[in-house]
Design a protein around this motif. Structure first.
Motif, mmCIF file in Angstrom:
data_model
loop_
_atom_site.group_PDB
_atom_site.id
_atom_site.type_symbol
_atom_site.label_atom_id
_atom_site.label_comp_id
_atom_site.label_asym_id
_atom_site.label_seq_id
_atom_site.Cartn_x
_atom_site.Cartn_y
_atom_site.Cartn_z
ATOM 1 N N GLY A 1 -14.617 -7.402 -6.020
ATOM 2 C CA GLY A 1 -13.354 -7.327 -5.297
ATOM 3 C C GLY A 1 -13.016 -8.684 -4.725
ATOM 4 N N ARG A 2 -12.802 -8.748 -3.416
ATOM 5 C CA ARG A 2 -12.441 -10.025 -2.788
ATOM 6 C C ARG A 2 -13.631 -10.752 -2.192
ATOM 7 N NH1 ARG A 2 -10.649 -9.518 2.864
ATOM 8 N NH2 ARG A 2 -11.183 -7.473 3.700
ATOM 9 N N TYR A 3 -14.856 -10.222 -2.450
ATOM 10 C CA TYR A 3 -16.057 -10.826 -1.891
ATOM 11 C C TYR A 3 -16.966 -11.393 -2.975
ATOM 12 C CZ TYR A 3 -14.739 -8.181 2.278
ATOM 13 O OH TYR A 3 -14.063 -7.673 3.353
ATOM 14 N N GLU A 4 -17.659 -12.469 -2.624
ATOM 15 C CA GLU A 4 -18.733 -12.974 -3.477
ATOM 16 C C GLU A 4 -20.045 -12.627 -2.800
ATOM 17 O OE1 GLU A 4 -20.372 -17.301 -4.231
ATOM 18 O OE2 GLU A 4 -18.675 -16.944 -5.590
ATOM 19 N N GLU B 1 -16.818 -2.140 3.806
ATOM 20 C CA GLU B 1 -15.863 -2.087 2.701
ATOM 21 C C GLU B 1 -16.577 -1.973 1.359
ATOM 22 O OE1 GLU B 1 -12.369 -4.930 0.813
ATOM 23 O OE2 GLU B 1 -12.658 -4.883 3.002
ATOM 24 N N LEU B 2 -17.644 -2.741 1.172
ATOM 25 C CA LEU B 2 -18.413 -2.653 -0.063
ATOM 26 C C LEU B 2 -19.076 -1.283 -0.191
ATOM 27 C CD1 LEU B 2 -20.033 -6.205 -0.015
ATOM 28 C CD2 LEU B 2 -18.369 -5.364 -1.704
ATOM 29 N N GLY B 3 -19.560 -0.754 0.936
ATOM 30 C CA GLY B 3 -20.172 0.563 0.916
ATOM 31 C C GLY B 3 -19.176 1.646 0.538
ATOM 32 N N ALA B 4 -17.948 1.513 1.001
ATOM 33 C CA ALA B 4 -16.921 2.497 0.689
ATOM 34 C C ALA B 4 -16.582 2.507 -0.802
ATOM 35 C CB ALA B 4 -15.658 2.207 1.506
ATOM 36 N N LYS B 5 -16.887 1.409 -1.483
ATOM 37 C CA LYS B 5 -16.647 1.325 -2.923
ATOM 38 C C LYS B 5 -17.853 1.802 -3.730
ATOM 39 C CE LYS B 5 -13.289 -2.441 -2.638
ATOM 40 N NZ LYS B 5 -12.962 -3.836 -3.039
ATOM 41 N N GLY B 6 -18.872 2.304 -3.039
ATOM 42 C CA GLY B 6 -20.012 2.891 -3.734
ATOM 43 C C GLY B 6 -21.227 2.007 -3.862
ATOM 44 N N HIS B 7 -21.219 0.859 -3.196
ATOM 45 C CA HIS B 7 -22.349 -0.067 -3.301
ATOM 46 C C HIS B 7 -23.266 0.054 -2.087
ATOM 47 C CE1 HIS B 7 -20.251 -1.869 -6.651
ATOM 48 N NE2 HIS B 7 -19.215 -2.172 -5.881
ATOM 49 N N ARG B 8 -24.561 -0.034 -2.329
ATOM 50 C CA ARG B 8 -25.520 -0.143 -1.234
ATOM 51 C C ARG B 8 -25.660 -1.624 -0.887
ATOM 52 N NH1 ARG B 8 -30.742 2.342 -3.648
ATOM 53 N NH2 ARG B 8 -29.851 1.425 -5.535
#
Length: 246
Positions: free
Chosen positions: A160-163, A198-205
């Motif tokens: 997304g918008r993060y590295e 935000e990353l967690g909401a997209k399904g990532h741990r």
């Protein structure tokens, strides 16, 4: 907090209970901990632990949210006498991030209470982090992964918008190299937590690895990564119940 109110002004919230109130340790309470002056007549009872001290500097007795409590620096000193090294390190870092303590306020504890049982542990906990740059820390982490023959992650991946530092796509697992030096302000700390959410909401741990853990506990760190990357995809799921990659 009824115990504090009942024994005020003879006692004040301290140890782990004070750390929770200051926001530097997680719940749950391990009973209520109070510090009382020797001779006050207050004794421990079920659910309440009374810690006696002969003298408490007035600057280490304060109020937070209307509750009498030990100062953040004194709270850390008390924690140092009882908590594990890892738990203490996390509490110290959190207190620093929240601007509750300074080097001066912590060093003053050593001068005020030179015989306190927590002196040695707190002294070690506030030692500067290893002088690693972020790139050096990332290199060491990758070396640990390779040496342990674990699945190798992608590095410096944009999601997304993060590295992110490391990404196991098959397991929806992100590892970020973290440390007090990287979020030494409240704003930076909050920004990192919003990013994780935000990353967690997209399904990532999202797993954060501190420099101290990387240097002091490499075996435990490798074991944690091995468990997290075992089997198929991670347990995190995207909205709608389907795991997926960014």
């Amino acid at each position: 907090m009824a115990a504090v109110l009942a024994y005020s002004p003879k006692g004040l919230l301290s140890h782990h209970s004070a750390a929770v109130l200051w926001g530097v340790c997680p719940l749950p309470f391990r009973g209520i901990h109070l510090t009382v002056i020797t001779g006050s007549g207050v004794h421990s009872r079920t659910g309440m632990h009374a810690h006696r001290c002969r003298d408490l500097d007035p600057t280490d007795a304060t109020r937070h949210n209307g509750i009498r409590v030990t100062s953040p620096a004194r709270t850390l000193l008390d924690l140092a006498a009882h908590d594990t090294r890892r738990a203490l390190a996390r509490a110290v870092e959190q207190a620093q991030v929240l601007d509750l303590v300074t080097d001066l306020s912590l060093n003053e504890q050593f001068q005020r209470y030179p015989r306190h049982r927590g002196i040695a542990a707190l002294t070690k906990a506030i030692q500067p982090e290893p002088a690693l740059t972020r790139s050096e820390a990332e290199r060491r982490f990758l070396e640990l992964i390779r040496k342990a023959h674990l699945p190798e992650p992608q590095t410096n991946v944009r999601i997304g918008r993060y590295e992110v530092d490391f990404f196991w796509r098959e397991h929806d697992l992100i590892v970020e190299i973290d440390g007090y030096a990287f979020h030494s302000s409240r704003a930076a700390f909050e920004r990192d937590r919003r990013r994780d959410a935000e990353l967690g909401a997209k399904g990532h741990r999202v797993m954060r690895v501190t420099w101290r853990r990387l240097i002091d506990e490499p075996e435990a760190l490798v074991a944690t990564i091995a468990i997290a990357t075992a089997g198929g995809r991670g347990t995190a799921r995207r909205p709608g119940g389907r795991a997926g990659a960014a």
